[in-house]
Design a protein around this motif. Structure first.
Motif, short mmCIF file in Angstrom:
data_model
loop_
_atom_site.label_atom_id
_atom_site.label_comp_id
_atom_site.label_asym_id
_atom_site.label_seq_id
_atom_site.Cartn_x
_atom_site.Cartn_y
_atom_site.Cartn_z
N VAL A 21 0.80 -1.22 0.00
CA VAL A 21 0.00 0.00 0.00
C VAL A 21 0.84 1.28 0.00
O VAL A 21 0.30 2.37 0.04
CB VAL A 21 -1.00 0.04 1.18
N MET A 22 2.17 1.14 -0.05
CA MET A 22 3.02 2.34 -0.11
C MET A 22 3.73 2.38 -1.46
O MET A 22 4.07 1.34 -2.01
CB MET A 22 4.07 2.30 1.00
N GLN A 24 8.83 3.98 0.42
CA GLN A 24 9.50 2.92 1.18
C GLN A 24 11.01 3.12 1.23
O GLN A 24 11.68 2.57 2.09
CB GLN A 24 9.14 1.55 0.61
N ILE A 25 11.53 3.88 0.28
CA ILE A 25 12.94 4.26 0.38
C ILE A 25 13.06 5.45 1.33
O ILE A 25 13.97 5.52 2.16
CB ILE A 25 13.51 4.64 -1.00
N ASN A 49 13.71 5.48 -15.88
CA ASN A 49 12.70 6.50 -15.64
C ASN A 49 12.40 6.63 -14.14
O ASN A 49 11.24 6.72 -13.72
CB ASN A 49 11.43 6.13 -16.41
N ALA A 61 9.87 9.13 -12.43
CA ALA A 61 8.44 8.84 -12.46
C ALA A 61 8.11 7.62 -11.63
O ALA A 61 7.06 7.55 -10.99
CB ALA A 61 7.97 8.64 -13.91
N ARG A 62 9.02 6.65 -11.61
CA ARG A 62 8.70 5.37 -10.96
C ARG A 62 8.66 5.44 -9.45
O ARG A 62 8.11 4.54 -8.81
CB ARG A 62 9.69 4.28 -11.40
N HIS A 69 6.82 7.12 -7.81
CA HIS A 69 5.41 7.27 -7.43
C HIS A 69 4.61 5.99 -7.64
O HIS A 69 3.43 5.95 -7.34
CB HIS A 69 4.77 8.40 -8.23
N ASP A 70 5.25 4.97 -8.18
CA ASP A 70 4.53 3.73 -8.46
C ASP A 70 4.47 2.82 -7.24
O ASP A 70 5.30 2.90 -6.34
CB ASP A 70 5.19 2.98 -9.61
N HIS A 71 3.48 1.94 -7.26
CA HIS A 71 3.34 0.96 -6.18
C HIS A 71 4.02 -0.35 -6.59
O HIS A 71 4.21 -0.60 -7.78
CB HIS A 71 1.86 0.73 -5.88
N GLN A 114 3.23 -2.61 -9.59
CA GLN A 114 3.52 -2.15 -10.95
C GLN A 114 4.93 -2.53 -11.39
O GLN A 114 5.38 -2.10 -12.45
CB GLN A 114 3.31 -0.63 -11.03
N ALA A 147 5.75 6.28 -17.15
CA ALA A 147 4.69 7.18 -16.70
C ALA A 147 3.37 6.89 -17.42
O ALA A 147 2.30 6.98 -16.83
CB ALA A 147 5.11 8.63 -16.92
N ARG A 188 1.08 4.02 -16.06
CA ARG A 188 0.52 4.06 -14.71
C ARG A 188 -1.01 4.09 -14.74
O ARG A 188 -1.62 4.58 -15.68
CB ARG A 188 1.04 5.28 -13.96
N LYS A 232 14.92 -2.48 8.36
CA LYS A 232 15.31 -1.14 7.95
C LYS A 232 15.63 -0.26 9.15
O LYS A 232 16.11 0.86 8.99
CB LYS A 232 14.16 -0.47 7.16
N TYR A 266 3.08 -0.08 8.15
CA TYR A 266 3.23 -1.40 7.54
C TYR A 266 2.15 -2.36 8.01
O TYR A 266 1.44 -2.95 7.19
CB TYR A 266 4.63 -1.95 7.83
N ARG A 309 -1.84 -0.29 8.35
CA ARG A 309 -2.37 0.19 7.07
C ARG A 309 -2.80 -0.95 6.18
O ARG A 309 -3.74 -0.84 5.40
CB ARG A 309 -1.32 1.06 6.35
N ASN A 310 -2.11 -2.08 6.30
CA ASN A 310 -2.51 -3.24 5.53
C ASN A 310 -3.64 -4.01 6.20
O ASN A 310 -4.51 -4.54 5.53
CB ASN A 310 -1.32 -4.17 5.31
N ALA A 367 -7.13 3.58 -0.35
CA ALA A 367 -6.11 3.10 0.57
C ALA A 367 -5.17 2.10 -0.11
O ALA A 367 -4.01 2.00 0.23
CB ALA A 367 -6.76 2.44 1.79
N ASP A 368 -5.68 1.36 -1.06
CA ASP A 368 -4.88 0.31 -1.68
C ASP A 368 -4.90 0.48 -3.19
O ASP A 368 -5.91 0.29 -3.85
CB ASP A 368 -5.44 -1.06 -1.30
N ALA A 369 -3.73 0.86 -3.74
CA ALA A 369 -3.67 1.20 -5.16
C ALA A 369 -3.94 0.00 -6.06
O ALA A 369 -4.21 0.15 -7.24
CB ALA A 369 -2.29 1.77 -5.49
N ARG A 370 -3.86 -1.23 -5.49
CA ARG A 370 -4.09 -2.40 -6.34
C ARG A 370 -5.56 -2.56 -6.69
O ARG A 370 -5.93 -3.24 -7.63
CB ARG A 370 -3.61 -3.67 -5.64
#
Lengths: 272, 326
Positions: free
Chosen positions: A110-111, A116-117, A147, A150-151, A153-155, A158, B2, B5, B231, B242, B245-246, B319-322
């Motif tokens: 979900v992040m 996450q970095i 890229n 842009a990436r 911002h991806d989950h 993807q 891009a 997406r 981490k 983590y 949220r899940n 909440a969940d982009a999937r």
């Protein structure tokens, strides 16, 4: 500390899983050194205690279990097993970072990968928000993600498996750790991608001068990646030495059996 | 890339809302038929309830029925009602002769308030106990599970009655039936709704608790939680970003689905605590066979449930982009 002093000095490390009624000893009597900039391989079959050893260094017990550790794990002379929770947290990720086996499940779905970095950088550095964002892009670029701007911002969903492992490596190296522990980093990937990830690890190690602890069940992965190798069997290190020597003249019968287990490309003659 | 997406502009939400509106219309139509037929299938009718006495002349009953159109076949009555409803006229209460909408409006606000407080309470109580029992698994989580089992086993009207009884006997100064309108005194208003909302929330909080427990246990064994710890993130961050949220997205979905049972429960709770809400009004209207009011309340409740589910779906996708809007 002299240049030759080990970065990590593990002595007589034992890890016991403490359950309600019984205690299971996962590894015992583990002793080894990792010098600055050195790459050390740990090879053994599933369940031999390689991962437990790696996690014991950072005192990471699997969720819901209690692991009793004994012995000593000295990092730059400081015993990690004796540190407070807060102090060990400052070592995790910052000094000693880890890459895990399964990239498909190792990222928070979900992040965004950028976030996450960034949370790691926020935890361990005083960089500004924009600097952290720039660093995240830079890191993704460094591990070969096209890229990157842009990436970020991806989950995770993807990205492919190999790309996710690159992201996880970017997270691991984000704070310039002294030691990168890679726990079966290529096992879940297909062969082509495996080679790419291994090359990436080699390149980063050279660029950053960090030490590498490479854990694998596959002797083929160790070859060409590390200087020294420890062979583990049933919770113990049974053989240790220069990788070329171990390949050429394995001393322990188990090492010989492991080496024989690596498939060779040959045309079978007659029934096997 | 891009260009590859997922588009996250407002348009998918609008499409979702549009599709749902069509569905809502169909659902409301179905609900209106069922409610209409069921009410008239009940023994007795408005005329008998209105006449009140046990011995009434048949002519009197006939006259009442004729006046309110109850002498017509049910389908004629329904079509007439539907025709007016489609023009925005839900009719007048048989009892008070005032328009149904102005009768229900203020009462709906009270019920909405009660349900909202109860839903928040259920989330808070269930979320906390669920998280607690997941963390204490194998040690003292049996306490949470026992309390959960009891809360689920005892119906809310029993709990409510016991609370009213105990409060009346031992804490008479609490003055339970002292409902205050929101506009008169907002604080006193919310205060007067707390105990009723708690009774209402209890059973739902168990569902939330058990779901939270299961979700937290499942998520905490996921690799990405180990990665987060490796981490060096502080425990609060691992827990929030983590784990929770899940884990909480499915929990919120489940809670949304429970709004229907909260609305149902409010009928009993409002009646017991003498709260002038929609539930109590529905109860009274069923007793007096005030058909237009019953019809309107049932429709409104159905609309609320559909609407809350739509909100939950949007929140889930946010909440969940999937999750894609469909």
């Amino acid at each position: 500390m002299t240049a030759d002093a080990p970065l990590l000095e593990v002595r007589d490390l034992a890890a016991r899983f403490v359950a309600r009624a019984e205690t299971v000893e996962a590894v015992r009597g583990i002793s080894f050194d990792i010098r600055p900039g050195e790459a050390v391989g740990f090879v053994g079959e599933s369940g031999c205690g390689k991962s437990v050893t790696a996690r014991a260094i950072l005192r990471l017990a699997p969720e819901g279990s209690t692991v009793a550790l004994s012995g000593s794990v000295r990092y730059r002379g400081q015993d990690l097993l004796a540190l407070s929770e807060r102090a060990i947290r400052a070592v995790r990720g910052r000094r000693i970072a880890m890459v895990f086996q399964d990239p498909m499940t190792s990222l928070n779905p979900v992040m965004t990968v950028g976030a996450q970095i960034e949370d790691m950088l926020r935890e361990h550095t005083d960089l500004s928000r924009t600097a952290i964002r720039e660093r995240a892009v830079e890191l993704l670029d460094q591990v070969g993600i096209e890229n990157a701007r842009a990436r970020v911002h991806d989950h995770p969903h993807q990205f492919s498996g190999g790309m996710r492992q690159r992201v996880l490596i970017a997270i691991a190296i984000s704070c310039n750790p002294d030691l990168l522990i890679a726990d079966e980093p290529t096992t879940a990937l297909d062969v082509i991608v495996q080679a790419q990830i291994l090359r990436l690890l080699l390149r980063l190690r050279e660029q950053m001068g960090m030490s590498l602890m490479l854990i694998t069940h596959d002797f083929g992965v160790v070859a060409g990646m590390v200087e020294r190798v420890n062979v583990m069997y049933r919770g113990r290190i049974v053989e240790t030495g220069e990788v070329d020597r171990v390949f050429a003249a394995p001393a322990h019968p188990y090492t010989r059996a492991l080496l024989d287990a690596v498939p060779r490309l040959a045309i079978a003659r007659g029934p096997a | 890339m891009a260009t590859a997406r997922t588009p996250r502009s407002g348009s998918p939400i609008l499409r979702l809302v549009a599709v749902r509106l069509v569905w809502t219309a169909a659902i409301l139509l179905g609900v209106s038929v069922v409610a209409f037929v069921l009410m008239r299938a009940l023994p007795g009718d408005f005329a008998i309830a209105a006449a009140g006495a046990q011995f009434v002349q048949a002519e009197v009953l006939e006259a009442i029925r004729r006046e309110f159109g109850l002498d017509q076949p049910v389908w004629v009555q329904y079509l007439r009602w539907l025709g007016e409803a489609l023009q925005g006229d839900l009719g007048r209460s048989f009892v008070t002769r005032r328009p149904v909408t102005s009768e229900i409006g203020p009462r709906f606000v009270v019920t909405a308030q009660l349900t909202l407080i109860a839903a928040l309470m259920a989330l808070a109580i269930g979320g906390t106990t669920g998280l607690l029992s997941a963390r204490l698994r194998g040690q003292t989580d049996w306490v949470v599970r026992l309390v959960n089992g009891l809360s689920l086993a005892v119906p809310n009207f029993v709990v409510a009655t016991l609370i009213v009884l105990m409060a009346g006997l031992y804490f008479p100064f609490l003055n339970l039936f002292n409902y205050t309108p929101f506009l008169a005194d907002p604080l006193a208003n919310i205060g007067s709704l707390l105990l009723p909302a708690l009774c209402l929330a209890l059973a739902v909080s168990v569902t939330v608790s058990e779901n939270t427990r299961a979700a937290v246990l499942e998520v905490s064994s996921q690799d990405f939680v180990m990665v987060a710890r490796a981490k060096g993130l502080r425990p609060r961050r691992v827990l929030g970003s983590y784990l929770l949220r899940n884990a909480l997205t499915p929990v919120i979905t489940v809670t949304g689905l429970q709004v229907a049972s909260l609305l149902g429960g409010s009928i009993l709770i409002e009646t017991i605590f003498a709260i002038p809400g929609m539930g109590q009004y529905l109860f009274d209207s069923i007793t007096s066979r005030d058909y237009p009011v019953i019809q309107a309340i049932v429709l409104l409740a159905a609309a609320v449930v559909v609407f809350v589910n739509l909100l939950v779906d949007i929140a889930y996708a946010r909440a969940d982009a999937r999750v894609r809007y469909e």
